[in-house]
Write a protein that holds these residues in place. Sequence first.
Motif, PDB file in Angstrom:
ATOM      1  N   THR A   1      -4.957  10.695  -8.940  1.00 23.95           N
ATOM      2  CA  THR A   1      -5.547   9.894 -10.013  1.00 23.95           C
ATOM      3  C   THR A   1      -4.869   8.532 -10.047  1.00 23.95           C
ATOM      4  N   LEU A   2      -5.660   7.471  -9.945  1.00 24.08           N
ATOM      5  CA  LEU A   2      -5.125   6.119  -9.894  1.00 24.08           C
ATOM      6  C   LEU A   2      -4.979   5.523 -11.298  1.00 24.08           C
ATOM      7  N   SER A   3      -4.388   4.351 -11.371  1.00 25.43           N
ATOM      8  CA  SER A   3      -4.074   3.748 -12.667  1.00 25.43           C
ATOM      9  C   SER A   3      -5.314   3.408 -13.481  1.00 25.43           C
TER      10      SER A   3
ATOM     11  N   ALA B   1      -5.363  -7.834 -11.468  1.00 28.00           N
ATOM     12  CA  ALA B   1      -6.295  -8.070 -12.573  1.00 28.00           C
ATOM     13  C   ALA B   1      -7.731  -8.219 -12.110  1.00 28.00           C
ATOM     14  N   ARG B   2      -7.953  -8.373 -10.782  1.00 29.37           N
ATOM     15  CA  ARG B   2      -9.316  -8.652 -10.316  1.00 29.37           C
ATOM     16  C   ARG B   2      -9.870  -7.653  -9.322  1.00 29.37           C
ATOM     17  N   HIS B   3      -9.020  -6.826  -8.714  1.00 27.27           N
ATOM     18  CA  HIS B   3      -9.489  -6.013  -7.600  1.00 27.27           C
ATOM     19  C   HIS B   3      -9.021  -4.561  -7.678  1.00 27.27           C
ATOM     20  N   ARG B   4      -9.822  -3.705  -7.080  1.00 21.11           N
ATOM     21  CA  ARG B   4      -9.432  -2.316  -6.843  1.00 21.11           C
ATOM     22  C   ARG B   4      -9.881  -1.971  -5.421  1.00 21.11           C
ATOM     23  N   ALA B   5      -9.086  -1.188  -4.719  1.00 18.38           N
ATOM     24  CA  ALA B   5      -9.435  -0.921  -3.326  1.00 18.38           C
ATOM     25  C   ALA B   5      -8.758   0.349  -2.827  1.00 18.38           C
ATOM     26  N   LEU B   6      -9.278   0.871  -1.708  1.00 23.15           N
ATOM     27  CA  LEU B   6      -8.616   1.964  -0.978  1.00 23.15           C
ATOM     28  C   LEU B   6      -9.033   1.872   0.476  1.00 23.15           C
ATOM     29  N   ARG B   7      -8.231   2.511   1.337  1.00 25.15           N
ATOM     30  CA  ARG B   7      -8.520   2.567   2.768  1.00 25.15           C
ATOM     31  C   ARG B   7      -8.463   4.013   3.234  1.00 25.15           C
TER      32      ARG B   7
ATOM     33  N   PRO C   1      -3.424   0.717  -3.039  1.00 23.83           N
ATOM     34  CA  PRO C   1      -2.386  -0.232  -3.463  1.00 23.83           C
ATOM     35  C   PRO C   1      -1.407   0.418  -4.432  1.00 23.83           C
ATOM     36  N   GLU C   2      -0.171  -0.051  -4.424  1.00 27.91           N
ATOM     37  CA  GLU C   2       0.803   0.450  -5.388  1.00 27.91           C
ATOM     38  C   GLU C   2       0.337   0.178  -6.808  1.00 27.91           C
TER      39      GLU C   2
ATOM     40  N   TRP D   1       0.822  -1.206   0.000  1.00 30.23           N
ATOM     41  CA  TRP D   1       0.000   0.000   0.000  1.00 30.23           C
ATOM     42  C   TRP D   1       0.856   1.257   0.000  1.00 30.23           C
ATOM     43  N   MET D   2       0.364   2.279  -0.699  1.00 31.89           N
ATOM     44  CA  MET D   2       0.960   3.624  -0.640  1.00 31.89           C
ATOM     45  C   MET D   2       0.070   4.499   0.238  1.00 31.89           C
TER      46      MET D   2
END
Length: 333
Positions: A133-135, A156-162, A151-152, A119-120
């Motif tokens: 802006t994310l990838s 291929a299956r997930h996107r997330a943030l905290r 996440p850095e 994680w960044m």
Amino acid sequence: MNAQQIRIYLRSLSGGTLGEAARKALLERLEALEDDELDLIFPEREWTETVPAFVPESEQIEVYSSIMAQVRPRARVRRMTWLRAACALLFVVAGTLATLTWWQSIEESQQAVAVQTRWMQFSTGAGEHRLVTLSDKTRIWINGATTLEVPETFDARHRALRLLEGEIFVEAGIDPSRPFRAEMDSVKVDVLGTSFNMRNYHNDPGASVSVATGKVAMRHKSISLILTPGKTGIWSKHDGKLVPGKPSGKPGSWKQREFHFDGETLGEALDELEHAFGYRYYTKDKRLLMRPVKASFRDQRHGDMLRVLGSMGRFRYRQQDSLIIITAISHLP
């Protein structure tokens, strides 16, 4: 194409994975359905208490046009009855089936990948705003005094943030193959392609989610809230309950320096300004902070906003560096 196959096709249609040939075949089969077949495909128990799924108007028009193009004049009355039922049930049930499957897959697959994700962290000071802006083209506006982790790289299956602390506004990039999850404390927010505001400052009584566009599921343990535009969900830090909040007005308006106070207390209004501008506020008389305020501001200077609130809340103030000291003009009863 039997009822079970139709339901499978509807799930794929809702998830954006149905091929063009299969899509045309589905529409033709739906147009020819009889009433008894409708009961098999759309059991009443599945949709009477269901919150409708969002479907773009362009798709609704396309389905409507496809059906109406094949309507014979002598069958118009029966077909119009079918059309009303089909248009409503198609989008409700297809969206519901896909959503339930989607949430289940998110829970299982993201638990497996969470351990190995790097994680960044992004942080802002009080009064500082930042846009990330994310990838996947997701854009995140970060309010003052906020700490966020992403996440850095998305797999291929997930996107997330905290959201660890503070407030953010998210415009999630649309990618049906990679569901998006946002987390804060023990609250999870599942989205597919939408925009929403998340807030969780340490001194807030609860963590909140407000939806601007699309639809999200706000979840805490086994309890879920389906939130649509203008709706807010609140997780209470006191008792752990997840409940609907009052209508949210314009979620994320703080990123344009817009503030709308409609009966909030002066203390709540000052909290908003503290995060946005970086000033701290102090008063000996805590009852002053409970006075209600009603005002709207758009891209105004901090001093001008404070003068309006002072006139409304009957207080005067003086500034020492970044500290604003507030005193009541008249004795509070």
